[in-house]
Design an enzyme around this catalytic site. Structure first.
Site, mmCIF file in Angstrom:
data_model
loop_
_atom_site.group_PDB
_atom_site.id
_atom_site.type_symbol
_atom_site.label_atom_id
_atom_site.label_comp_id
_atom_site.label_asym_id
_atom_site.label_seq_id
_atom_site.Cartn_x
_atom_site.Cartn_y
_atom_site.Cartn_z
ATOM 1 N N HIS A 261 0.822 -1.216 0.000
ATOM 2 C CA HIS A 261 0.000 0.000 0.000
ATOM 3 C C HIS A 261 0.856 1.268 0.000
ATOM 4 O O HIS A 261 0.693 2.112 -0.905
ATOM 5 C CB HIS A 261 -0.970 -0.016 1.182
ATOM 6 C CG HIS A 261 -1.691 1.288 1.380
ATOM 7 N ND1 HIS A 261 -2.569 1.808 0.449
ATOM 8 C CD2 HIS A 261 -1.644 2.187 2.402
ATOM 9 C CE1 HIS A 261 -3.045 2.959 0.888
ATOM 10 N NE2 HIS A 261 -2.502 3.209 2.066
ATOM 11 N N HIS B 95 3.825 6.929 5.641
ATOM 12 C CA HIS B 95 2.618 7.615 6.108
ATOM 13 C C HIS B 95 1.757 6.789 7.057
ATOM 14 O O HIS B 95 0.962 7.337 7.820
ATOM 15 C CB HIS B 95 1.784 8.099 4.914
ATOM 16 C CG HIS B 95 0.957 7.047 4.246
ATOM 17 N ND1 HIS B 95 1.437 6.245 3.250
ATOM 18 C CD2 HIS B 95 -0.336 6.668 4.429
ATOM 19 C CE1 HIS B 95 0.483 5.422 2.840
ATOM 20 N NE2 HIS B 95 -0.597 5.651 3.546
ATOM 21 N N GLU C 157 0.800 5.380 12.554
ATOM 22 C CA GLU C 157 -0.598 5.009 12.826
ATOM 23 C C GLU C 157 -0.748 3.513 13.100
ATOM 24 O O GLU C 157 -1.538 3.114 13.975
ATOM 25 C CB GLU C 157 -1.466 5.413 11.638
ATOM 26 C CG GLU C 157 -2.934 5.097 11.786
ATOM 27 C CD GLU C 157 -3.719 5.540 10.562
ATOM 28 O OE1 GLU C 157 -4.708 4.855 10.216
ATOM 29 O OE2 GLU C 157 -3.345 6.561 9.947
ATOM 30 N N ASP C 158 -0.011 2.666 12.360
ATOM 31 C CA ASP C 158 -0.272 1.220 12.398
ATOM 32 C C ASP C 158 0.866 0.372 12.947
ATOM 33 O O ASP C 158 0.738 -0.854 13.004
ATOM 34 C CB ASP C 158 -0.603 0.720 10.982
ATOM 35 C CG ASP C 158 -1.900 1.315 10.452
ATOM 36 O OD1 ASP C 158 -2.786 1.627 11.269
ATOM 37 O OD2 ASP C 158 -2.014 1.473 9.226
ATOM 38 N N ASP D 204 -3.307 8.353 -1.124
ATOM 39 C CA ASP D 204 -3.685 7.266 -0.218
ATOM 40 C C ASP D 204 -5.126 6.823 -0.482
ATOM 41 O O ASP D 204 -5.421 5.628 -0.594
ATOM 42 C CB ASP D 204 -3.513 7.738 1.224
ATOM 43 C CG ASP D 204 -4.048 6.734 2.230
ATOM 44 O OD1 ASP D 204 -3.467 5.650 2.362
ATOM 45 O OD2 ASP D 204 -5.073 7.038 2.894
#
Length: 694
Positions: free
Chosen positions: A87, A111, A115-116, A176
């Site tokens: 991704h 990016h 967050e993940d 995105d």
């Protein structure tokens, strides 16, 4: 990246490049980082695309960013089954093909790490610097655990605020979302629809405003396929049935090349197929389509002057469709777009649309703000900060500045989300001038109400009217590009807006301020100085008046706006819905109409002196300073102007209509005499307007 490819799934690929196999990239990603002497195979396509736009780019930072992203996402998989690293790789490839610079690509690779994964923002900052950390933080979502249902709108608010300081944040978000939309088929239908609606309402308008047409058009097609599957399939079949439609355009393109070659104008002439949504719109507008309706011609030249030279040759050698001509070079769109638009008739009568632009204009038309690179790149000896200590962003457009201003007044997530969608639904922008030479950037359709709040903020609550191009105008007057506007504020700073102002407000800034004032002043919305309505509307008829009374106790009395009665007029009244009585002058046409309908009049009498409103019409011969002399006469007589309307001159005669507030009705005759004494005025009379049904 082609902005108008007819196959949505292929929009992101350059002609001649092989299809990128995400599964192969996934396998390459699982092999882990390679030696320091070469780039990992998985980002080879990114490197090739980046070097095509930036031959001297240093790719070492991309290698380090990829290695961190791959190691931190290792073991994570997308719902489609590919390793998650595919991704950020795909998002970065999209931006690389648009020509993004290295910092943007580095942040794009990283990016989702904060967050993940376990990677922290401080780690990103320490390894890659403040700029990359800012971009990564800007696109990092807020946690639903902390924000609940407000997580999505608050994430967009955070992202937009970050975009205000660096537009590259939104570039990464758009890429995105594009890749997520390309792979949305693995989601449940209801989730597909929810994501597609947010894309339609927020992301696509943002892509349009930032000028990133290559992303916008593909997003439109993907949303179209999800939200309107029947129309999408019909359009797809229509394009398939007309697979040879490009031949008609190719024939015209060959003729154009010959004309330009003979004229000595070096130019590249291309056939641009329309994308799905564009074909759908054209088919709805024109009905049955001809071969030339499935695309347009694009003429690319070297210099601005060559654009106009091409236009001249086309209009000389072909039959032009004059109504189709638009010059977005002399007057660029608010989203940076520049091009000449025209249309010519082919020998068989078919109309061919033509776009004419330079190569640089084409790059900006495709990639928008992405094509501008780093907005903060300044010479080494120049300062990179504004006077207020913030970095000056030359790419921040007026609509974004307005959005950043009004979002501060919308702390409630629902209000912000609703206002954001309404703001983004405005698809144009105008510039109006202030008397002191300043300018205001407003959305198309904005009114004097919007200009007042844009200029004065909450002080515009006291606005009573405006001058537009030197003429008095009501607050509901719609402004046009290039108008000069001067909002007029009442001396009474305690006055406030009327609920009717919401009918005229187009900007969230104005609507939020008006809503807030009305909510905190539930009994103050009828302040006389705040009423923006034109004289022809029922202004005073909505307010009870103290010196017109009826015999029935506890009965509300209102003065009719159609004839604005004042003492000592002979008056009569009629009961209306709600138990109130509306008072008319005896000679008002509404009285005769209601009597003919069998309505029973109510006896009304005046009970002493009191302040009143009246509407007067001044008929005059047009001359310089007439407006100034009339308003001076009105002020000298002790009357206050509530609103005014100046009709365009007709045969050198003009009509001024004023709604005035007098401290005592007995002063009306003297006021009318003073107005008649103004040179050029040949009549002053009481207004008579058609009355609404009672």
């Amino acid at each position: 990246m082609s902005a108008e490819a007819t196959n949505p799934s292929a929009t992101g690929r350059r002609r001649g490049l092989p299809r990128i196999d995400l599964r192969r990239l996934g396998r390459a990603a699982l092999l882990g980082p390679t030696g320091r002497d070469r780039l990992p195979d998985a980002i080879g396509h990114v490197a090739d695309a980046h070097r095509a736009h930036h031959p001297d780019a240093d790719l070492a930072v991309l290698r380090r960013a990829y290695e961190l992203a791959e190691s931190s996402h290792r073991g994570q998989f997308r719902k489609s089954g590919e390793p998650y690293i595919t991704h950020p790789l795909a998002v970065t490839l999209i931006l690389a093909e648009l020509g993004a610079e290295t910092t943007t690509l580095t942040a794009s690779l990283l990016h989702d790490t904060v967050e993940d994964t376990e990677v922290t923002l401080d780690q990103v900052r320490e390894e890659f610097g403040d700029e990359v950390a800012y971009l990564v933080d800007g696109v990092t979502k807020l946690e639903k655990v902390d924000y609940g249902a407000a997580a999505e709108p608050e994430t967009f608010r955070k992202m937009l605020v970050a975009t205000g300081n660096d537009v590259r944040v939104m570039s990464i978000k758009l890429a995105d979302r594009l890749h997520n939309m390309r792979t949305l088929g693995v989601m449940r239908p209801e989730k597909q629809a929810r994501i597609a609606k947010v894309t339609r309402d927020v992301l696509i308008p943002l892509a349009e405003r930032l000028g990133v047409q290559a992303l916008k058009t593909e997003l439109e097609d993907l949303v179209f396929a999800i939200l309107h599957p029947v129309e999408y399939e019909r359009t797809r079949a229509l394009i398939a049935e007309n697979a040879t439609a490009g031949d008609a355009l190719a024939t015209v393109a060959a003729d154009v090349r010959a004309v330009l070659r003979e004229a000595g104008i070096p130019a590249e002439v291309l056939v641009r197929p329309r994308h799905f949504v564009s074909v759908h719109r054209v088919s709805r507008k024109r009905g049955e389509l001809r071969g030339t309706d499935f695309g347009r011609l694009l003429v690319l030249v070297g210099e601005d002057a060559d654009c106009y030279a091409v236009l001249g040759e086309l209009h000389t050698c072909f039959t032009p469709v004059i109504s189709a001509f638009k010059d977005f070079i002399a007057a660029p769109k608010f989203n940076l777009y520049q091009s000449l638009h025209t249309a010519v008739a082919a020998p068989d009568g078919a109309v061919v649309e033509v776009l004419i632009r330079t190569h640089q204009m084409h790059r900006v038309a495709e990639a928008g703000v992405v094509a501008l690179g780093n907005p903060y790149a300044v010479p080494a000896d120049a300062s990179d900060t504004a006077d207020d200590g913030e970095r000056a962003d030359p790419t921040r457009p007026g609509w974004l500045s307005r959005l950043l201003d009004w979002q501060q007044s919308a702390p409630d997530p629902d209000t912000f989300w609703t206002s954001l969608r309404a703001d983004l639904a405005q698809d144009g922008e105008i510039t109006v001038f202030l008397p002191d030479g300043g300018t205001l950037a407003l959305p198309a359709g904005a009114t004097c109400v919007d200009a007042a709040y844009e200029q004065y903020g909450t002080a515009a609550h006291a606005c009573v009217g405006a001058r537009v191009n030197g003429r008095l105008a009501t607050l509901g007057t719609v402004l046009r590009d290039g108008d000069t506007v001067q909002p007029l504020l009442a001396e009474d700073a305690g006055s406030g807006p009327s609920p009717d102002w919401l009918d005229h407000a187009r900007t969230p800034t104005a609507r939020i301020a008006i809503d807030h004032w009305l909510a905190t002043h539930p009994h103050g919305a009828d302040a006389p100085a705040a009423d923006p309505r034109p004289p022809a509307s029922v202004v005073t008829g909505r307010r009870p008046t103290a010196n017109a009374v009826v015999d029935a106790p506890h009965t509300g009395v209102r003065l009719a706006g159609c004839c604005t009665p004042v003492p000592p007029d002979t008056v009569t009244g009629f009961a209306v819905r709600g138990g109130a009585v509306t008072v008319h002058r005896a000679e008002c046409p509404a009285v005769h109409r209601m009597e003919s309908l069998g309505r029973q009049p109510v006896t009304v009498r005046w009970s002493g002196a009191a302040a009143c409103r009246v509407t007067l019409v001044a008929e005059a011969f047009g001359r310089p300073r007439l407006l100034a002399d009339l308003t001076e006469a009105i002020a000298t007589a002790g009357a206050a102007i509530v609103s005014a309307t100046i009709e365009p001159p007709s045969e050198q005669r003009v009509r001024h209509t004023y709604t005035l507030r007098l401290p005592d009705a007995s002063g009306l005759p003297a006021l009318m005499r003073a107005m008649r004494d103004v040179p050029g005025v040949y009549d002053v009379s009481r207004a008579q307007h058609p009355a609404p049904a009672q």
